[in-house]
Design a protein around this motif. Structure first.
Motif, PDB file in Angstrom:
ATOM      1  N   GLU A  14      14.664 -50.772 -53.464  1.00 37.18           N
ATOM      2  CA  GLU A  14      15.704 -50.378 -52.693  1.00 37.18           C
ATOM      3  C   GLU A  14      16.409 -49.605 -52.901  1.00 37.18           C
ATOM      4  O   GLU A  14      17.428 -48.948 -52.557  1.00 37.18           O
ATOM      5  N   GLU A  15      16.357 -48.163 -54.102  1.00 40.15           N
ATOM      6  CA  GLU A  15      16.966 -46.997 -54.310  1.00 40.15           C
ATOM      7  C   GLU A  15      16.767 -45.910 -53.042  1.00 40.15           C
ATOM      8  O   GLU A  15      17.408 -46.036 -52.707  1.00 40.15           O
ATOM      9  N   TYR A  16      14.931 -46.173 -53.328  1.00 34.78           N
ATOM     10  CA  TYR A  16      14.847 -45.536 -51.718  1.00 34.78           C
ATOM     11  C   TYR A  16      15.342 -45.168 -50.672  1.00 34.78           C
ATOM     12  O   TYR A  16      15.746 -44.488 -50.006  1.00 34.78           O
ATOM     13  N   LEU A  17      15.051 -47.087 -50.407  1.00 34.26           N
ATOM     14  CA  LEU A  17      15.765 -47.419 -49.158  1.00 34.26           C
ATOM     15  C   LEU A  17      17.803 -46.981 -49.286  1.00 34.26           C
ATOM     16  O   LEU A  17      18.189 -46.660 -47.670  1.00 34.26           O
ATOM     17  N   VAL A  45      10.745 -54.718 -43.367  1.00 33.49           N
ATOM     18  CA  VAL A  45      11.789 -56.199 -43.883  1.00 33.49           C
ATOM     19  C   VAL A  45      13.680 -56.015 -44.672  1.00 33.49           C
ATOM     20  O   VAL A  45      13.683 -56.607 -44.219  1.00 33.49           O
ATOM     21  N   ALA A  46      13.234 -55.130 -45.776  1.00 35.15           N
ATOM     22  CA  ALA A  46      14.006 -55.213 -46.170  1.00 35.15           C
ATOM     23  C   ALA A  46      14.703 -54.643 -45.794  1.00 35.15           C
ATOM     24  O   ALA A  46      16.344 -54.527 -45.356  1.00 35.15           O
ATOM     25  N   THR A  47      14.794 -53.621 -44.725  1.00 36.95           N
ATOM     26  CA  THR A  47      15.970 -52.090 -44.351  1.00 36.95           C
ATOM     27  C   THR A  47      16.168 -53.388 -43.062  1.00 36.95           C
ATOM     28  O   THR A  47      17.668 -53.158 -42.876  1.00 36.95           O
ATOM     29  N   THR A  48      15.744 -54.221 -42.300  1.00 28.41           N
ATOM     30  CA  THR A  48      15.852 -55.544 -41.683  1.00 28.41           C
ATOM     31  C   THR A  48      16.902 -56.176 -42.521  1.00 28.41           C
ATOM     32  O   THR A  48      18.250 -56.637 -41.145  1.00 28.41           O
ATOM     33  N   LEU A  49      16.753 -56.929 -43.050  1.00 30.43           N
ATOM     34  CA  LEU A  49      17.593 -58.088 -44.232  1.00 30.43           C
ATOM     35  C   LEU A  49      18.656 -57.701 -44.163  1.00 30.43           C
ATOM     36  O   LEU A  49      19.874 -57.864 -44.149  1.00 30.43           O
ATOM     37  N   THR A  50      18.787 -55.794 -44.744  1.00 33.80           N
ATOM     38  CA  THR A  50      20.324 -55.245 -45.305  1.00 33.80           C
ATOM     39  C   THR A  50      21.158 -55.329 -44.427  1.00 33.80           C
ATOM     40  O   THR A  50      22.417 -55.366 -43.665  1.00 33.80           O
ATOM     41  N   ALA A  54      24.865 -56.770 -43.592  1.00 34.34           N
ATOM     42  CA  ALA A  54      25.990 -55.923 -43.323  1.00 34.34           C
ATOM     43  C   ALA A  54      26.230 -55.992 -42.636  1.00 34.34           C
ATOM     44  O   ALA A  54      27.380 -56.312 -41.680  1.00 34.34           O
ATOM     45  N   ARG A  55      25.651 -56.049 -41.040  1.00 37.36           N
ATOM     46  CA  ARG A  55      25.963 -56.883 -39.423  1.00 37.36           C
ATOM     47  C   ARG A  55      27.211 -58.444 -39.586  1.00 37.36           C
ATOM     48  O   ARG A  55      28.532 -58.504 -39.547  1.00 37.36           O
ATOM     49  N   ALA A  56      26.599 -59.511 -40.149  1.00 38.08           N
ATOM     50  CA  ALA A  56      27.320 -60.636 -40.836  1.00 38.08           C
ATOM     51  C   ALA A  56      29.131 -60.395 -42.126  1.00 38.08           C
ATOM     52  O   ALA A  56      29.481 -61.109 -41.875  1.00 38.08           O
TER      53      ALA A  56
END
Length: 81
Positions: A14-17, A45-50, A54-56
């Motif tokens: 998470e911190e890396y992303l 998956v984490a990037t896509t979910l984030t 964010a878009r929502a």
């Protein structure tokens, strides 16, 4: 059994992303992701979910619905005071 780096990479993912790890750790995780499809998939998956969240969060209710909700809230507050 030796750790191939997955535990360390996933612990800091998470911190890396969010680019919140030091340069050395960032390079280590980047290298690990390049060589480990399982961790790379988890990062995707984490990037896509984030991105979806964010878009929502940027979407707003239609103005007339917002006005109706606020009017209803004001009416409820007025009857309870």
């Amino acid at each position: 059994m030796t750790d191939c780096g997955c535990d360390k990479a996933q612990k800091d993912l998470e911190e890396y992303l969010r680019n919140e790890v030091c340069n050395t750790r960032h390079a280590d995780i980047t290298e690990h992701l390049e060589n480990c499809s399982e961790c790379r998939d988890e990062a995707l998956v984490a990037t896509t979910l984030t991105a979806v969240v964010a878009r929502a969060c940027k979407e707003a209710a239609p103005e007339d619905l917002r006005d109706q909700v606020l009017a209803r809230l004001r009416a409820e507050q007025a009857t309870h005071h």
